[in-house]
Design a protein around this motif. Structure first.
Motif, short mmCIF file in Angstrom:
data_model
loop_
_atom_site.label_atom_id
_atom_site.label_comp_id
_atom_site.label_asym_id
_atom_site.label_seq_id
_atom_site.Cartn_x
_atom_site.Cartn_y
_atom_site.Cartn_z
N ALA A 159 -9.12 3.82 7.72
CA ALA A 159 -7.81 4.38 7.27
C ALA A 159 -7.89 4.81 5.93
O ALA A 159 -8.63 3.84 5.02
CB ALA A 159 -6.91 3.61 7.78
N ILE A 160 -7.54 5.63 5.37
CA ILE A 160 -7.39 6.08 3.90
C ILE A 160 -5.87 6.19 3.53
O ILE A 160 -5.12 6.67 4.12
CB ILE A 160 -8.01 7.55 3.58
N TYR A 161 -5.80 5.32 2.37
CA TYR A 161 -4.44 5.42 1.65
C TYR A 161 -4.48 6.13 0.39
O TYR A 161 -5.72 6.04 -0.36
CB TYR A 161 -3.93 4.03 1.56
N GLU A 162 -3.38 6.43 -0.08
CA GLU A 162 -3.28 6.86 -1.57
C GLU A 162 -3.08 5.63 -2.36
O GLU A 162 -1.99 4.89 -2.17
CB GLU A 162 -2.25 7.69 -1.88
N ALA A 163 -4.10 5.21 -3.14
CA ALA A 163 -3.86 4.04 -4.01
C ALA A 163 -3.29 4.30 -5.47
O ALA A 163 -2.11 3.52 -5.73
CB ALA A 163 -5.11 3.46 -4.33
N SER A 164 -3.49 5.36 -5.85
CA SER A 164 -2.64 6.00 -7.18
C SER A 164 -2.89 7.37 -7.12
O SER A 164 -3.32 8.02 -6.40
CB SER A 164 -3.25 5.28 -8.19
N MET A 167 0.70 -0.99 -0.04
CA MET A 167 0.06 0.12 0.08
C MET A 167 0.64 1.06 0.03
O MET A 167 1.94 1.27 0.33
CB MET A 167 -0.97 0.01 1.12
N ASN A 168 0.33 2.38 -0.50
CA ASN A 168 0.97 3.65 -0.32
C ASN A 168 0.82 4.45 0.65
O ASN A 168 0.52 3.83 1.66
CB ASN A 168 0.58 4.35 -1.72
N GLU A 169 1.08 5.74 0.73
CA GLU A 169 1.20 6.52 1.71
C GLU A 169 -0.31 6.42 2.43
O GLU A 169 -1.46 6.67 1.93
CB GLU A 169 1.45 7.96 1.31
N LYS A 170 -0.19 6.13 3.73
CA LYS A 170 -1.42 6.53 4.65
C LYS A 170 -1.80 8.18 4.85
O LYS A 170 -1.11 8.67 5.26
CB LYS A 170 -1.24 5.92 6.03
N LEU A 171 -2.95 8.33 4.38
CA LEU A 171 -3.41 9.97 4.47
C LEU A 171 -4.12 10.29 5.61
O LEU A 171 -4.09 11.33 6.12
CB LEU A 171 -4.23 10.30 2.97
N PHE A 172 -4.86 9.38 6.24
CA PHE A 172 -5.60 9.49 7.32
C PHE A 172 -5.81 8.40 8.19
O PHE A 172 -6.06 7.15 7.51
CB PHE A 172 -7.01 9.97 6.87
N GLU A 173 -5.90 8.06 9.42
CA GLU A 173 -6.64 7.26 10.06
C GLU A 173 -7.33 7.79 11.27
O GLU A 173 -7.08 8.46 12.04
CB GLU A 173 -5.25 6.11 10.87
N GLY A 174 -8.85 7.18 11.10
CA GLY A 174 -9.81 7.46 12.30
C GLY A 174 -9.82 6.22 13.08
O GLY A 174 -8.86 5.29 13.30
N LYS A 175 -10.93 6.17 13.76
CA LYS A 175 -11.18 5.18 14.98
C LYS A 175 -11.47 3.97 14.17
O LYS A 175 -11.02 2.74 14.99
CB LYS A 175 -12.39 5.71 15.75
N VAL A 176 -11.74 3.74 13.06
CA VAL A 176 -12.46 2.62 12.76
C VAL A 176 -11.96 2.34 11.03
O VAL A 176 -12.26 1.47 10.48
CB VAL A 176 -13.92 2.14 12.83
#
Length: 67
Positions: A12-17, A1-10
């Motif tokens: 997470a958002i990653y940059e896929a492309s 996976m690429n860079e994690k942009l955000f992580e909340g309580k439940v």
């Protein structure tokens, strides 16, 4: 996976492309801004399946972000 942009309580958002994001939903549960110690097995799979169902059902009426 690429860079994690955000992580909340439940989630997470990653940059896929360059033009896509990957949203990962976990089995964690939270209430009143507290992450509970017990997981709910397959909760993330169920939440993603529900989202996919509704996005697919309404895609002809409402544009959405699902790819």
């Amino acid at each position: 996976m690429n860079e994690k942009l955000f992580e909340g309580k439940v989630r997470a958002i990653y940059e896929a492309s360059d033009d896509s994001l990957l949203i990962v939903t976990s089995d964690r549960i939270s209430a009143y801004d507290v992450i509970m110690p017990t997981l709910i097995p397959d909760k993330g799979i169920i939440l993603n399946s529900l989202s996919e169902f509704w996005f697919s059902l309404t895609e002809s009426t409402v544009k959405n972000h699902l790819i």
